[in-house]
Design a protein around this motif. Structure first.
Motif, PDB file in Angstrom:
ATOM      1  N   VAL A  83       5.022 -47.138  -9.750  1.00 28.50           N
ATOM      2  CA  VAL A  83       5.932 -46.935 -10.875  1.00 28.50           C
ATOM      3  C   VAL A  83       7.018 -48.020 -10.948  1.00 28.50           C
ATOM      4  CG1 VAL A  83       7.554 -45.389  -9.714  1.00 28.50           C
ATOM      5  CG2 VAL A  83       7.115 -45.124 -12.153  1.00 28.50           C
ATOM      6  N   ASP A  84       7.307 -48.693  -9.828  1.00 26.13           N
ATOM      7  CA  ASP A  84       8.342 -49.723  -9.806  1.00 26.13           C
ATOM      8  C   ASP A  84       7.805 -51.133 -10.065  1.00 26.13           C
ATOM      9  OD1 ASP A  84      10.256 -47.810  -9.207  1.00 26.13           O
ATOM     10  OD2 ASP A  84      10.023 -48.073  -7.041  1.00 26.13           O
ATOM     11  N   GLU A  85       6.486 -51.309 -10.072  1.00 31.05           N
ATOM     12  CA  GLU A  85       5.905 -52.638 -10.264  1.00 31.05           C
ATOM     13  C   GLU A  85       5.878 -53.016 -11.740  1.00 31.05           C
ATOM     14  OE1 GLU A  85       2.950 -53.151  -6.460  1.00 31.05           O
ATOM     15  OE2 GLU A  85       2.057 -52.645  -8.377  1.00 31.05           O
ATOM     16  N   SER A  86       5.883 -54.321 -11.970  1.00 25.61           N
ATOM     17  CA  SER A  86       5.804 -54.826 -13.348  1.00 25.61           C
ATOM     18  C   SER A  86       4.969 -56.106 -13.341  1.00 25.61           C
ATOM     19  CB  SER A  86       7.206 -55.102 -13.900  1.00 25.61           C
ATOM     20  OG  SER A  86       7.776 -56.199 -13.227  1.00 25.61           O
ATOM     21  N   GLY A  87       4.892 -56.748 -14.494  1.00 29.55           N
ATOM     22  CA  GLY A  87       4.114 -57.966 -14.623  1.00 29.55           C
ATOM     23  C   GLY A  87       4.507 -59.063 -13.647  1.00 29.55           C
ATOM     24  N   LYS A  88       5.772 -59.076 -13.210  1.00 29.30           N
ATOM     25  CA  LYS A  88       6.200 -60.115 -12.257  1.00 29.30           C
ATOM     26  C   LYS A  88       5.566 -59.913 -10.878  1.00 29.30           C
ATOM     27  CE  LYS A  88      10.678 -58.089 -10.817  1.00 29.30           C
ATOM     28  NZ  LYS A  88      10.178 -56.772 -10.738  1.00 29.30           N
ATOM     29  N   ASP A  89       5.057 -58.708 -10.602  1.00 27.37           N
ATOM     30  CA  ASP A  89       4.402 -58.412  -9.324  1.00 27.37           C
ATOM     31  C   ASP A  89       2.887 -58.617  -9.393  1.00 27.37           C
ATOM     32  OD1 ASP A  89       6.833 -57.336  -8.074  1.00 27.37           O
ATOM     33  OD2 ASP A  89       6.582 -55.721  -9.542  1.00 27.37           O
ATOM     34  N   ALA A  90       2.374 -58.962 -10.569  1.00 23.88           N
ATOM     35  CA  ALA A  90       0.927 -58.996 -10.801  1.00 23.88           C
ATOM     36  C   ALA A  90       0.202 -59.986  -9.899  1.00 23.88           C
ATOM     37  CB  ALA A  90       0.647 -59.332 -12.260  1.00 23.88           C
ATOM     38  N   ARG A  91      -0.921 -59.519  -9.339  1.00 20.89           N
ATOM     39  CA  ARG A  91      -1.818 -60.341  -8.534  1.00 20.89           C
ATOM     40  C   ARG A  91      -3.235 -59.991  -8.926  1.00 20.89           C
ATOM     41  NH1 ARG A  91       0.051 -60.863  -2.591  1.00 20.89           N
ATOM     42  NH2 ARG A  91      -1.455 -62.531  -2.744  1.00 20.89           N
ATOM     43  N   THR A  92      -4.099 -60.977  -8.912  1.00 20.44           N
ATOM     44  CA  THR A  92      -5.499 -60.759  -9.263  1.00 20.44           C
ATOM     45  C   THR A  92      -6.239 -60.096  -8.113  1.00 20.44           C
ATOM     46  OG1 THR A  92      -5.492 -62.690 -10.685  1.00 20.44           O
ATOM     47  CG2 THR A  92      -7.636 -61.898  -9.972  1.00 20.44           C
ATOM     48  N   ALA A  93      -7.030 -59.104  -8.419  1.00 18.85           N
ATOM     49  CA  ALA A  93      -7.904 -58.461  -7.431  1.00 18.85           C
ATOM     50  C   ALA A  93      -9.323 -58.499  -7.981  1.00 18.85           C
ATOM     51  CB  ALA A  93      -7.471 -57.023  -7.183  1.00 18.85           C
ATOM     52  N   HIS A  94     -10.257 -58.905  -7.148  1.00 20.16           N
ATOM     53  CA  HIS A  94     -11.668 -58.913  -7.528  1.00 20.16           C
ATOM     54  C   HIS A  94     -12.321 -57.717  -6.859  1.00 20.16           C
ATOM     55  CE1 HIS A  94     -11.431 -62.940  -9.249  1.00 20.16           C
ATOM     56  NE2 HIS A  94     -10.629 -63.215  -8.235  1.00 20.16           N
ATOM     57  N   VAL A  95     -12.982 -56.895  -7.636  1.00 21.37           N
ATOM     58  CA  VAL A  95     -13.632 -55.696  -7.122  1.00 21.37           C
ATOM     59  C   VAL A  95     -15.130 -55.861  -7.290  1.00 21.37           C
ATOM     60  CG1 VAL A  95     -13.861 -53.199  -7.358  1.00 21.37           C
ATOM     61  CG2 VAL A  95     -11.643 -54.293  -7.740  1.00 21.37           C
ATOM     62  N   THR A  96     -15.866 -55.603  -6.233  1.00 20.86           N
ATOM     63  CA  THR A  96     -17.316 -55.693  -6.256  1.00 20.86           C
ATOM     64  C   THR A  96     -17.895 -54.333  -5.898  1.00 20.86           C
ATOM     65  OG1 THR A  96     -17.209 -57.991  -5.529  1.00 20.86           O
ATOM     66  CG2 THR A  96     -19.318 -56.868  -5.263  1.00 20.86           C
ATOM     67  N   VAL A  97     -18.793 -53.858  -6.710  1.00 20.32           N
ATOM     68  CA  VAL A  97     -19.504 -52.622  -6.396  1.00 20.32           C
ATOM     69  C   VAL A  97     -20.717 -53.014  -5.572  1.00 20.32           C
ATOM     70  CG1 VAL A  97     -20.749 -50.633  -7.314  1.00 20.32           C
ATOM     71  CG2 VAL A  97     -18.722 -51.499  -8.496  1.00 20.32           C
ATOM     72  N   LEU A  98     -20.784 -52.519  -4.360  1.00 23.99           N
ATOM     73  CA  LEU A  98     -21.899 -52.819  -3.463  1.00 23.99           C
ATOM     74  C   LEU A  98     -22.950 -51.730  -3.592  1.00 23.99           C
ATOM     75  CD1 LEU A  98     -19.787 -53.790  -0.331  1.00 23.99           C
ATOM     76  CD2 LEU A  98     -20.787 -55.328  -2.028  1.00 23.99           C
ATOM     77  N   HIS A  99     -24.155 -52.131  -3.945  1.00 20.13           N
ATOM     78  CA  HIS A  99     -25.253 -51.160  -4.066  1.00 20.13           C
ATOM     79  C   HIS A  99     -26.546 -51.868  -3.694  1.00 20.13           C
ATOM     80  CE1 HIS A  99     -27.390 -47.625  -5.334  1.00 20.13           C
ATOM     81  NE2 HIS A  99     -28.161 -48.375  -6.095  1.00 20.13           N
ATOM     82  N   ASP A 100     -26.859 -51.804  -2.404  1.00 22.68           N
ATOM     83  CA  ASP A 100     -28.080 -52.400  -1.888  1.00 22.68           C
ATOM     84  C   ASP A 100     -28.520 -51.573  -0.683  1.00 22.68           C
ATOM     85  OD1 ASP A 100     -26.355 -53.169   0.198  1.00 22.68           O
ATOM     86  OD2 ASP A 100     -26.146 -55.215  -0.551  1.00 22.68           O
ATOM     87  N   ARG A 101     -29.500 -52.074   0.065  1.00 27.71           N
ATOM     88  CA  ARG A 101     -29.997 -51.291   1.207  1.00 27.71           C
ATOM     89  C   ARG A 101     -28.919 -51.031   2.256  1.00 27.71           C
ATOM     90  NH1 ARG A 101     -35.832 -51.010   1.774  1.00 27.71           N
ATOM     91  NH2 ARG A 101     -36.734 -52.109   0.005  1.00 27.71           N
ATOM     92  N   GLU A 102     -28.019 -51.988   2.456  1.00 27.53           N
ATOM     93  CA  GLU A 102     -26.952 -51.818   3.455  1.00 27.53           C
ATOM     94  C   GLU A 102     -25.799 -50.970   2.932  1.00 27.53           C
ATOM     95  OE1 GLU A 102     -28.058 -55.171   2.731  1.00 27.53           O
ATOM     96  OE2 GLU A 102     -29.580 -54.796   4.250  1.00 27.53           O
ATOM     97  N   HIS A 103     -25.653 -50.855   1.612  1.00 28.28           N
ATOM     98  CA  HIS A 103     -24.539 -50.117   1.002  1.00 28.28           C
ATOM     99  C   HIS A 103     -25.059 -49.214  -0.113  1.00 28.28           C
ATOM    100  CE1 HIS A 103     -22.932 -54.002   2.468  1.00 28.28           C
ATOM    101  NE2 HIS A 103     -21.959 -53.236   2.929  1.00 28.28           N
ATOM    102  N   PRO A 104     -25.861 -48.200   0.217  1.00 28.38           N
ATOM    103  CA  PRO A 104     -26.387 -47.342  -0.850  1.00 28.38           C
ATOM    104  C   PRO A 104     -25.322 -46.379  -1.375  1.00 28.38           C
ATOM    105  CG  PRO A 104     -27.083 -46.512   1.276  1.00 28.38           C
ATOM    106  CD  PRO A 104     -26.348 -47.816   1.532  1.00 28.38           C
ATOM    107  N   SER A 105     -25.319 -46.160  -2.688  1.00 30.34           N
ATOM    108  CA  SER A 105     -24.502 -45.085  -3.246  1.00 30.34           C
ATOM    109  C   SER A 105     -25.206 -43.798  -2.880  1.00 30.34           C
ATOM    110  CB  SER A 105     -24.398 -45.218  -4.763  1.00 30.34           C
ATOM    111  OG  SER A 105     -23.712 -46.396  -5.100  1.00 30.34           O
TER     112      SER A 105
END
Length: 123
Positions: A83-105
């Protein structure tokens, strides 16, 4: 956000269910726990129980997304109090969904979907 839709033979989408999970509150709503960089984690989505027969030619669609809504606090990935963060705190985050034999959903309990996700850049 995880959303499951039934796609009918005519292409029409019917919502089956959806759930929202804020990553830093994945373990407890009372205590934030920041996502460590480069570590795959399970996220538990509680989907409603639905008893539906799918017509022939139908399929299920799973949508995973980070919502950008005026109804939710924006996640600037700054690592502070949301609630206290704003655009000046913004950082890029890359999210990867892992779905393979080692990481099954996997669905364990009825209506539960667990998905491995990995934050590649720390907040």
């Amino acid at each position: 956000m995880a959303r499951v839709e039934m796609i009918g033979p005519d292409g029409a989408a019917i919502l089956i269910g959806e759930d929202w999970v804020r990553a830093r509150y994945r373990a407890s709503l009372g205590k934030q726990e920041l996502v460590p960089a480069g570590v795959p984690l399970d996220y538990r989505f509680e989907l409603p129980f639905v008893d539906r027969v799918l017509p022939a030619g139908s399929r299920l669609r799973l949508i995973l997304r980070s919502p950008n809504s005026i109804f939710l606090e924006r996640n600037w990935n700054g690592g502070g109090v949301v609630v206290d963060e704003s655009g000046k705190d913004a950082r890029t985050a890359h999210v990867t969904v892992l779905h393979d034999r080692e990481h099954p959903s996997r669905g364990g309990d009825p209506g539960v979907l667990r998905i491995h996700r990995e934050i590649l850049d720390p907040p």
